[in-house]
Design an enzyme around this catalytic site. Structure first.
Site, short mmCIF file in Angstrom:
data_model
loop_
_atom_site.label_atom_id
_atom_site.label_comp_id
_atom_site.label_asym_id
_atom_site.label_seq_id
_atom_site.Cartn_x
_atom_site.Cartn_y
_atom_site.Cartn_z
N ARG A 1 48.70 -6.51 27.38
CA ARG A 1 49.35 -7.10 26.22
C ARG A 1 49.77 -8.53 26.52
NH1 ARG A 1 49.82 -4.42 21.58
NH2 ARG A 1 51.77 -5.51 21.29
N CYS A 2 49.89 -9.31 25.47
CA CYS A 2 50.32 -10.70 25.56
C CYS A 2 51.67 -10.75 26.31
CB CYS A 2 50.46 -11.26 24.14
SG CYS A 2 50.83 -13.00 24.07
N PRO A 3 51.84 -11.64 27.24
CA PRO A 3 51.02 -12.80 27.60
C PRO A 3 50.13 -12.58 28.82
CG PRO A 3 53.16 -13.08 28.59
CD PRO A 3 53.17 -11.73 27.87
N ASP B 1 45.53 -17.62 21.98
CA ASP B 1 46.21 -18.18 23.16
C ASP B 1 45.27 -18.81 24.18
OD1 ASP B 1 48.52 -17.29 21.98
OD2 ASP B 1 48.75 -15.56 23.30
#
Length: 75
Positions: A12-14, A45
């Site tokens: 998952r981000c980041p 991103d």
């Protein structure tokens, strides 16, 4: 053809972006990194990071929820 491959699927981000940065930091200029990610935020991103860095986005694609980036390491 990529010199290195990074599978960030399921992260998952980041994390996909952070792992991409770390991998590029350990590479030599001209080498290419293939990144696979499933987090939709990666589609925004990673290209944004590359645009602000010395690296170059060679290609970007998406298929069945998997985002693929080919990045050339810059100097």
């Amino acid at each position: 053809m990529a010199d290195r491959s990074l599978d960030a699927s399921g992260l998952r981000c980041p994390m996909p972006l952070l792992k991409t940065k770390l991998e590029l930091n350990s590479m030599s200029p001209g080498e290419q990194l293939e990144v696979l990610a499933t987090d939709a935020g990666s589609n925004r991103d990673i290209p944004a990071y590359v645009a602000m860095s010395p690296h170059r986005l060679v290609s970007q694609s998406e298929s069945n929820g998997v985002y693929r980036f080919m990045i050339e390491c810059g100097g």
